[in-house]
Motif scaffolding. Structure first.
Motif, PDB file in Angstrom:
ATOM      1  N   ALA A 183       0.775  -1.138   0.239  1.00 20.19           N
ATOM      2  CA  ALA A 183      -0.047   0.017  -0.109  1.00 20.19           C
ATOM      3  C   ALA A 183       0.934   1.137  -0.215  1.00 20.19           C
ATOM      4  O   ALA A 183       1.928   1.202   0.614  1.00 20.19           O
ATOM      5  CB  ALA A 183      -0.881   0.114   1.307  1.00 20.19           C
ATOM      6  N   LEU A 184       0.454   2.107  -0.885  1.00 15.23           N
ATOM      7  CA  LEU A 184       1.419   3.423  -0.794  1.00 15.23           C
ATOM      8  C   LEU A 184       0.732   4.284   0.375  1.00 15.23           C
ATOM      9  O   LEU A 184      -0.308   4.382   0.546  1.00 15.23           O
ATOM     10  CB  LEU A 184       0.960   4.304  -2.245  1.00 15.23           C
ATOM     11  N   LEU A 185       2.079   4.607   1.110  1.00 12.46           N
ATOM     12  CA  LEU A 185       1.697   5.472   2.299  1.00 12.46           C
ATOM     13  C   LEU A 185       2.439   6.857   2.174  1.00 12.46           C
ATOM     14  O   LEU A 185       3.591   7.025   1.771  1.00 12.46           O
ATOM     15  CB  LEU A 185       2.174   5.018   3.546  1.00 12.46           C
ATOM     16  N   GLU A 186       1.628   8.020   1.903  1.00  7.31           N
ATOM     17  CA  GLU A 186       2.262   9.168   1.506  1.00  7.31           C
ATOM     18  C   GLU A 186       1.817  10.195   2.627  1.00  7.31           C
ATOM     19  O   GLU A 186       0.693  10.112   3.221  1.00  7.31           O
ATOM     20  CB  GLU A 186       1.644   9.788   0.233  1.00  7.31           C
ATOM     21  N   ILE A 187       3.001  11.126   3.152  1.00  7.33           N
ATOM     22  CA  ILE A 187       2.504  12.085   4.016  1.00  7.33           C
ATOM     23  C   ILE A 187       3.011  13.448   3.318  1.00  7.33           C
ATOM     24  O   ILE A 187       4.077  13.343   3.005  1.00  7.33           O
ATOM     25  CB  ILE A 187       3.559  11.845   5.296  1.00  7.33           C
ATOM     26  N   ARG A 188       1.994  14.185   3.195  1.00  7.41           N
ATOM     27  CA  ARG A 188       2.462  15.509   2.622  1.00  7.41           C
ATOM     28  C   ARG A 188       1.084  16.395   2.700  1.00  7.41           C
ATOM     29  O   ARG A 188       0.043  15.858   2.827  1.00  7.41           O
ATOM     30  CB  ARG A 188       2.857  15.272   1.167  1.00  7.41           C
ATOM     31  N   GLU A 211       7.628  16.328   7.598  1.00 11.17           N
ATOM     32  CA  GLU A 211       8.373  15.586   6.400  1.00 11.17           C
ATOM     33  C   GLU A 211       7.489  15.138   5.242  1.00 11.17           C
ATOM     34  O   GLU A 211       6.398  15.096   5.511  1.00 11.17           O
ATOM     35  CB  GLU A 211       8.844  14.496   7.091  1.00 11.17           C
ATOM     36  N   ILE A 212       7.900  15.186   4.195  1.00  9.25           N
ATOM     37  CA  ILE A 212       7.074  14.674   3.011  1.00  9.25           C
ATOM     38  C   ILE A 212       7.740  13.092   2.617  1.00  9.25           C
ATOM     39  O   ILE A 212       9.003  12.796   2.557  1.00  9.25           O
ATOM     40  CB  ILE A 212       7.432  15.358   1.733  1.00  9.25           C
ATOM     41  N   ILE A 213       6.705  12.283   2.692  1.00  8.07           N
ATOM     42  CA  ILE A 213       7.189  10.751   2.741  1.00  8.07           C
ATOM     43  C   ILE A 213       6.243  10.077   1.897  1.00  8.07           C
ATOM     44  O   ILE A 213       5.054  10.358   1.660  1.00  8.07           O
ATOM     45  CB  ILE A 213       7.006  10.034   4.165  1.00  8.07           C
ATOM     46  N   SER A 214       6.732   9.191   1.062  1.00 10.72           N
ATOM     47  CA  SER A 214       6.148   8.375   0.087  1.00 10.72           C
ATOM     48  C   SER A 214       6.898   6.920   0.023  1.00 10.72           C
ATOM     49  O   SER A 214       7.873   6.911  -0.753  1.00 10.72           O
ATOM     50  CB  SER A 214       6.229   9.193  -1.382  1.00 10.72           C
ATOM     51  N   ILE A 215       6.286   5.787   0.629  1.00 14.87           N
ATOM     52  CA  ILE A 215       6.903   4.667   0.562  1.00 14.87           C
ATOM     53  C   ILE A 215       5.634   3.709   0.431  1.00 14.87           C
ATOM     54  O   ILE A 215       4.421   3.774   0.446  1.00 14.87           O
ATOM     55  CB  ILE A 215       7.410   4.273   1.923  1.00 14.87           C
ATOM     56  N   ILE A 216       6.202   2.454  -0.153  1.00  8.01           N
ATOM     57  CA  ILE A 216       5.068   1.384  -0.394  1.00  8.01           C
ATOM     58  C   ILE A 216       5.274   0.246   0.779  1.00  8.01           C
ATOM     59  O   ILE A 216       6.476  -0.304   1.028  1.00  8.01           O
ATOM     60  CB  ILE A 216       5.356   0.753  -1.513  1.00  8.01           C
ATOM     61  N   VAL A 217       4.374   0.124   1.529  1.00  6.28           N
ATOM     62  CA  VAL A 217       4.552  -0.924   2.777  1.00  6.28           C
ATOM     63  C   VAL A 217       3.764  -2.149   2.385  1.00  6.28           C
ATOM     64  O   VAL A 217       2.799  -2.321   1.838  1.00  6.28           O
ATOM     65  CB  VAL A 217       3.694  -0.153   3.809  1.00  6.28           C
ATOM     66  N   PRO A 218       4.526  -3.143   2.649  1.00  6.47           N
ATOM     67  CA  PRO A 218       4.009  -4.622   2.293  1.00  6.47           C
ATOM     68  C   PRO A 218       2.740  -4.859   2.728  1.00  6.47           C
ATOM     69  O   PRO A 218       2.434  -4.659   4.065  1.00  6.47           O
ATOM     70  CB  PRO A 218       5.033  -5.511   2.624  1.00  6.47           C
ATOM     71  N   GLY A 219       1.789  -5.428   1.967  1.00  3.74           N
ATOM     72  CA  GLY A 219       0.370  -5.643   2.574  1.00  3.74           C
ATOM     73  C   GLY A 219       0.547  -6.540   3.698  1.00  3.74           C
ATOM     74  O   GLY A 219      -0.374  -6.387   4.800  1.00  3.74           O
ATOM     75  N   LYS A 220       1.454  -7.480   3.717  1.00 10.67           N
ATOM     76  CA  LYS A 220       1.623  -8.611   4.877  1.00 10.67           C
ATOM     77  C   LYS A 220       1.927  -7.862   6.091  1.00 10.67           C
ATOM     78  O   LYS A 220       1.370  -8.102   7.250  1.00 10.67           O
ATOM     79  CB  LYS A 220       2.532  -9.508   4.768  1.00 10.67           C
TER      80      LYS A 220
END
Lengths: 371, 371
Positions: free
Chosen positions: B158-163, B188-197
């Motif tokens: 899932a894409l987790l974005e903070i901005r 902070e600006i963050i954009s990461i993909i966190v494993p569904g698991k």
């Protein structure tokens, strides 16, 4: 056929008979449930040809009739219906039924009722009247000792005997045996072997009150357990149950008295380390000292228990799974285990209850190994 | 290492980290749990190299140290211990531990702690502080849409974005998409993909209060979720999340407003008859009339629902499993579904919440068949 029922009535009846459905049977009607409406009641039935369960519930019958509906659809659908009046009716052909609820409808293909196998017929005279709760407790205390090995059918059942004012239930898989006796009022002498599966399913059925009586009927080939709402019938197992009285030791040289739960929990803990082969736990018994131990590749465990040990010191080993089964069947706070050496069967009893016992053959001790 | 703990403390910590143990990993230490004692506290850790869970609980430390113990034995043993003080100590070699309780003892073979893989290191500066309950709800509403097909890793996360003062979570398996936005305070600006698991396991962990805050940290390769007792860290998925904004339809020609539970239950019932192929349910929408139907070999079902339909009449089909997933993620009593024709994605929303939606592509309608 056309009748109305509440969702809860329908779900109740279907859940009870569902346990006898045989979904993978090559005879397709056996994966179904037989619906039959009489005067203001619906009887649903399921059978795997060995075990038959029927349940009768009050419904409003508009048109008597019958049909067989696939168990998987009708039970799942009933469970998920909204809580509104349900109308079930068959089409003229009698091989499909329409289930109406609110403004919605489902139509399920089934089979005409005449394609369903004939169900065993209830004999006229009952053999015994017994409270459901008591019967279930006797079954629970005995049935764990039955075998699951179908190559020797007699051992997969439990001997049910009625004579001399008592009901006796016995099961054995030759490694262990459980025996229970209950005073009953009955004139007939009966001796049949009831399949373990029948008893296991009976324990799972949470019918009406445990207080209610169940009437037992016996025919040439079947046994019937009948309450006001349901009838469970089962083929009996042909064959001769082994003479078991002679294997029950009457004397003992070592006896332990333990708190049932403590001994069970210690045995369960000790078994945790065993992942291969037969799960064997070792007991070292000396005067008022009991040490339970297991050594495996994964480590060791040594449980020292404060319990009463009388008689000769003894080193003895048991299959821990069998020992746990036997201890779970004990319905008293304390348990007595009588032993007569490392190779003879141990007798497991509830104190102050001479009407129950189970027998457990020791496991062959493994050759000693260094740690 | 030598420490004393209560049974409940030990069981609590082990149950939390157990979810990251990988029992079938060829690296034997990964089937274990790392024990590490510091000043009056024990930290247990487990990792499958993607997901790492650590839990820290208060214990009485007699001698600091560490060891890796096989998860299956130590967790099962802890759960079955009596409720007495537990003493755990390692032997000098550091590759076995003795667990003492009352008069009993168990000795379990393990591994020296230096054979355990290095765990990801927490960055210094946190990225975000958020309540556990809110974070879990956002995850629950989105994660169902992630793919389980490992051949396209980006879609399994899932894409987790903070901005712009908000946290956004998005998941899609290309057939459906879920999106949720939550105002947060973060610079902070963050954009990461966190494993569904990782997220699925996080939902299962019933840690301490849902009210408690969780601090989120992000490093080059990992994301960390930290509370007062535990730290969950996860590798992030490399790659570029697909541009999803452009696929979200902004307009619609047909809209339904339904009671979420009623639509879900009707869809579940309609799916019951489908046992083969893709589970497709059909909707026939006309002004304030919705009919949901399924036809299969087993029969048919026709659910007529009283719900609000606005706009153009529409016939549209959905994969019922996907539709049920989407409806279960709706946390409001009512649900809105906006549609723009039988082939365009439907937009599923909670009324009065513009910060959540999910998208569902219609299923290709099957060729019409006669009953």
């Amino acid at each position: 056929m056309k009748f109305s029922a509440t969702k809860s009535t329908l779900v109740y009846a279907l859940q009870i008979v569902q346990k006898a459905v045989s979904p993978r049977n090559p005879v397709p009607t056996l994966s179904g449930i037989l619906f039959k409406t009489g005067a203001d009641q619906l009887t649903v039935s399921a059978t795997d040809l060995d075990l038959t369960i029927e349940c009768t519930v009050p419904v409003t019958v508009h048109e008597p009739g019958n049909i067989v509906l696939p168990a998987r659809y009708i039970t799942e659908l009933a469970r998920r219906l909204p809580d509104v009046p349900i109308l079930i009716e068959t089409l003229t052909a009698g091989s499909a039924a329409t289930i109406s609820y609110g403004q919605s409808q489902s139509n399920i293909h089934g089979f005409p009722a005449d394609q369903y196998p004939e169900l065993p017929e209830l004999p006229e005279a009952p053999a015994l009247l017994i409270s459901q709760g008591k019967l279930k407790e006797v079954i629970r205390q005995v049935i764990f000792a039955a075998s699951t090995d179908e190559t020797r059918p007699v051992f997969t059942g439990a001997l049910l005997e009625i004579r001399d004012g008592a009901l006796t239930l016995v099961a054995t898989d030759t490694h262990r045996l459980a025996w229970c006796r209950l005073p009953v009022q009955a004139d007939e002498i009966i001796s049949i072997i009831v399949p373990g599966k029948t008893f296991t399913e009976m324990l799972k059925i949470t019918g009406n009150s445990e207080e209610e009586d169940v009437t037992v009927y016996v025919s040439q080939s079947h046994v019937f357990f009948v309450t006001s709402v349901m009838q469970i019938s089962s083929r009996v197992i042909a064959g001769k149950f082994p003479p078991y009285q002679q294997v029950i030791p009457r004397e003992f040289s070592t006896r332990i008295k333990a708190v049932t739960r403590e001994l069970l929990e210690a045995t369960e803990r000790a078994s945790l380390l065993i992942t291969e082969g037969m799960p064997v736990v070792h007991f070292n018994l000396e005067k008022d000292a009991c040490v339970l131990s297991v050594h495996t590749e994964a480590g060791w465990i040594r449980e020292e228990m404060d319990l009463q040990v009388e008689g000769e010191p003894l080193q003895i080993s048991f299959n821990s799974r069998y020992l746990c089964d036997a201890l779970r069947a004990i319905n008293s706070n304390e348990v007595l285990i009588n032993m007569t050496g490392p190779l003879s069967a141990a007798v497991i009893r509830c104190p102050e209850n001479t009407q129950y016992l189970s027998l457990l053959l020791p496991a062959q001790p493994k050759p000693a190994r260094s740690e």
